[in-house]
Design an enzyme around this catalytic site. Structure first.
Site, mmCIF file in Angstrom:
data_model
loop_
_atom_site.group_PDB
_atom_site.id
_atom_site.type_symbol
_atom_site.label_atom_id
_atom_site.label_comp_id
_atom_site.label_asym_id
_atom_site.label_seq_id
_atom_site.Cartn_x
_atom_site.Cartn_y
_atom_site.Cartn_z
ATOM 1 N N ASN A 1 -42.947 44.973 -11.822
ATOM 2 C CA ASN A 1 -41.764 44.190 -11.459
ATOM 3 C C ASN A 1 -41.913 42.832 -12.144
ATOM 4 O O ASN A 1 -42.704 42.004 -11.707
ATOM 5 C CB ASN A 1 -41.706 44.025 -9.931
ATOM 6 C CG ASN A 1 -40.636 43.028 -9.501
ATOM 7 O OD1 ASN A 1 -39.765 42.658 -10.289
ATOM 8 N ND2 ASN A 1 -40.699 42.589 -8.255
ATOM 9 N N TRP A 2 -41.169 42.662 -13.230
ATOM 10 C CA TRP A 2 -41.318 41.425 -14.009
ATOM 11 C C TRP A 2 -40.627 40.230 -13.364
ATOM 12 O O TRP A 2 -40.811 39.105 -13.828
ATOM 13 C CB TRP A 2 -40.761 41.635 -15.419
ATOM 14 C CG TRP A 2 -41.697 42.374 -16.330
ATOM 15 C CD1 TRP A 2 -42.942 42.873 -16.023
ATOM 16 C CD2 TRP A 2 -41.473 42.677 -17.718
ATOM 17 N NE1 TRP A 2 -43.495 43.463 -17.125
ATOM 18 C CE2 TRP A 2 -42.624 43.363 -18.181
ATOM 19 C CE3 TRP A 2 -40.422 42.452 -18.600
ATOM 20 C CZ2 TRP A 2 -42.742 43.811 -19.505
ATOM 21 C CZ3 TRP A 2 -40.539 42.901 -19.903
ATOM 22 C CH2 TRP A 2 -41.687 43.569 -20.352
ATOM 23 N N LYS A 3 -39.799 40.474 -12.371
ATOM 24 C CA LYS A 3 -39.046 39.374 -11.753
ATOM 25 C C LYS A 3 -38.296 38.598 -12.859
ATOM 26 O O LYS A 3 -37.838 39.216 -13.808
ATOM 27 C CB LYS A 3 -39.982 38.480 -10.938
ATOM 28 C CG LYS A 3 -40.876 39.314 -10.007
ATOM 29 C CD LYS A 3 -41.641 38.533 -9.018
ATOM 30 C CE LYS A 3 -42.478 39.484 -8.166
ATOM 31 N NZ LYS A 3 -43.163 38.848 -7.092
ATOM 32 N N GLY B 1 -47.878 37.572 -4.769
ATOM 33 C CA GLY B 1 -48.060 36.396 -5.625
ATOM 34 C C GLY B 1 -49.084 35.402 -5.116
ATOM 35 O O GLY B 1 -49.173 34.283 -5.621
ATOM 36 N N GLY C 1 -46.391 42.867 -9.578
ATOM 37 C CA GLY C 1 -45.665 41.712 -10.102
ATOM 38 C C GLY C 1 -46.442 41.064 -11.234
ATOM 39 O O GLY C 1 -46.464 41.540 -12.366
ATOM 40 N N GLY C 2 -47.123 39.971 -10.927
ATOM 41 C CA GLY C 2 -47.799 39.137 -11.924
ATOM 42 C C GLY C 2 -48.631 39.916 -12.941
ATOM 43 O O GLY C 2 -48.564 39.653 -14.139
ATOM 44 N N HIS D 1 -36.174 43.823 -2.295
ATOM 45 C CA HIS D 1 -37.413 43.049 -2.479
ATOM 46 C C HIS D 1 -37.383 41.822 -1.563
ATOM 47 O O HIS D 1 -36.313 41.236 -1.352
ATOM 48 C CB HIS D 1 -37.542 42.630 -3.946
ATOM 49 C CG HIS D 1 -38.886 42.053 -4.255
ATOM 50 N ND1 HIS D 1 -39.218 40.759 -3.950
ATOM 51 C CD2 HIS D 1 -40.002 42.610 -4.802
ATOM 52 C CE1 HIS D 1 -40.473 40.542 -4.311
ATOM 53 N NE2 HIS D 1 -40.977 41.647 -4.826
ATOM 54 N N SER E 1 -50.186 41.393 -4.946
ATOM 55 C CA SER E 1 -51.422 40.988 -5.633
ATOM 56 C C SER E 1 -52.271 42.173 -6.082
ATOM 57 O O SER E 1 -53.498 42.144 -5.988
ATOM 58 C CB SER E 1 -52.237 40.015 -4.765
ATOM 59 O OG SER E 1 -51.493 38.831 -4.546
ATOM 60 N N GLU F 1 -44.781 46.149 0.967
ATOM 61 C CA GLU F 1 -45.165 44.871 0.377
ATOM 62 C C GLU F 1 -45.277 43.804 1.461
ATOM 63 O O GLU F 1 -44.272 43.152 1.801
ATOM 64 C CB GLU F 1 -44.120 44.433 -0.656
ATOM 65 C CG GLU F 1 -44.022 45.340 -1.855
ATOM 66 C CD GLU F 1 -43.654 44.570 -3.108
ATOM 67 O OE1 GLU F 1 -44.384 44.661 -4.087
ATOM 68 O OE2 GLU F 1 -42.643 43.840 -3.095
ATOM 69 N N GLU G 1 -38.132 38.855 -2.036
ATOM 70 C CA GLU G 1 -37.561 37.644 -2.653
ATOM 71 C C GLU G 1 -36.036 37.679 -2.588
ATOM 72 O O GLU G 1 -35.388 36.644 -2.427
ATOM 73 C CB GLU G 1 -38.069 37.498 -4.097
ATOM 74 C CG GLU G 1 -39.538 37.072 -4.109
ATOM 75 C CD GLU G 1 -40.322 37.520 -5.331
ATOM 76 O OE1 GLU G 1 -39.720 37.925 -6.339
ATOM 77 O OE2 GLU G 1 -41.564 37.455 -5.258
HETATM 78 P P1 PGA Z 1 -47.424 40.368 -7.164
HETATM 79 O O1 PGA Z 1 -45.918 40.775 -6.826
HETATM 80 O O2 PGA Z 1 -48.098 41.588 -7.726
HETATM 81 O O3 PGA Z 1 -47.321 39.251 -8.160
HETATM 82 O O4 PGA Z 1 -48.071 39.942 -5.879
HETATM 83 C C1 PGA Z 1 -45.600 42.016 -6.259
HETATM 84 C C2 PGA Z 1 -44.119 42.148 -6.029
HETATM 85 O O5 PGA Z 1 -43.469 41.160 -5.671
HETATM 86 O O6 PGA Z 1 -43.543 43.232 -6.201
#
Ligand code: PGA
Length: 243
Positions: free
Chosen positions: A11-13, A173, A227-228, A98, A206, A167, A100
């Site tokens: 997930n590149w956001k 993050g 994500g990251g 998600h 994470s 999640e 966010e």
């Molecule tokens: P993260 O993000 O791996 O950077 O913690 C995961 C996500 O939001 O899907």
């Protein structure tokens, strides 16, 4: 015993321009030559990079994903993207709900439900995200929160074409990964709430090259939403090639 699919999704956001996404792809494709066939490799990238990305997949096994979808086919919805627009670009997966989106963009269980159904109506596989905040976890509410989300989000949703991602919001993050055994336990509870026990349930929060092996060793965990660590081709390569 039916085998559940393994789905590893990045997930590149809101990261990477079109040019940057193609640079990533060029290197990433070298990392997945030996990836076992039974692992689905998905990249949920910004809308603006989807077209160029899909044209440069060159028959690779990477599946394209988007990060949101609107429930109407078209209309006066400034800033939104419809299922048909995604279909045309070869998108197969879409992240829905998600944390966010729920936290910063007013996404509710009701709109999550509408988005899930719209995705399925157009042959996209939604990745539904659920999870609790730190405060909710500390108050012992994790199970109730997740059951509430699933109950409302999944009304009228086809459980044959769905991925769920657990999640925990406090793990996203932050580098503060949920203990893999605890993630396994919560995912077991999620599975009990579903009518189809063969749905792939991912862990997200994470996920890194140095913890993916132990996460994937858990019996209930069928993949990861990353994500990251999905922004770097060699890190994401190591994740999809978990041992
Ligand atoms: P993260 O993000 O791996 O950077 O913690 C995961 C996500 O939001 O899907």
């Amino acid at each position: 015993m039916p085998v559940r699919n393994i789905v590893i999704a990045g997930n590149w956001k809101m990261h990477k321009t079109q040019v940057e996404s193609l640079e990533f792809l060029q290197e990433f494709l070298n990392h997945i030559n030996e990836t076992p066939e039974d692992r689905e490799v998905v990249l949920c990238i910004p809308f603006t990079a989807l077209s160029a990305f899909s044209k440069n997949l060159h028959g690779s096994r990477v599946k394209l994903g988007a990060q949101n979808i609107h429930w109407e086919p078209s209309g006066a919805y400034t800033g939104e993207i419809s299922a048909m627009m995604l279909n045309e670009l070869g998108v197969r997966y879409v992240i829905v709900g998600h944390s966010e989106r729920r936290q910063y963009f007013g996404e509710t269980d009701e709109t999550v439900n509408l988005r899930l159904r719209a995705a399925q109506d157009h042959e996209l596989t939604p990745i539904l995200c659920v999870g609790e905040t730190k405060q909710q976890r500390d108050a012992g509410e994790t199970e109730d929160i997740i059951k509430h989300q699933l109950k409302h989000d999944l009304i009228g949703v086809d459980q044959q074409n769905l991925v769920v991602a657990y999640e925990p919001i406090w793990a996203i993050g932050t580098g503060d990964t949920c203990d893999p055994q605890e993630a396994n336990r919560v995912i077991g509870i999620i599975r009990q709430q579903l009518s189809n026990s063969n749905i792939s349930i991912q862990y997200g929060g994470s996920v890194k090259p140095n913890n993916i092996d132990v996460i994937m060793a858990q019996p209930e965990i069928d993949g990861a939403l990353v994500g990251g660590a999905s922004l770097d081709p060699s890190n994401f390569g190591r994740i999809v090639n978990y041992k």
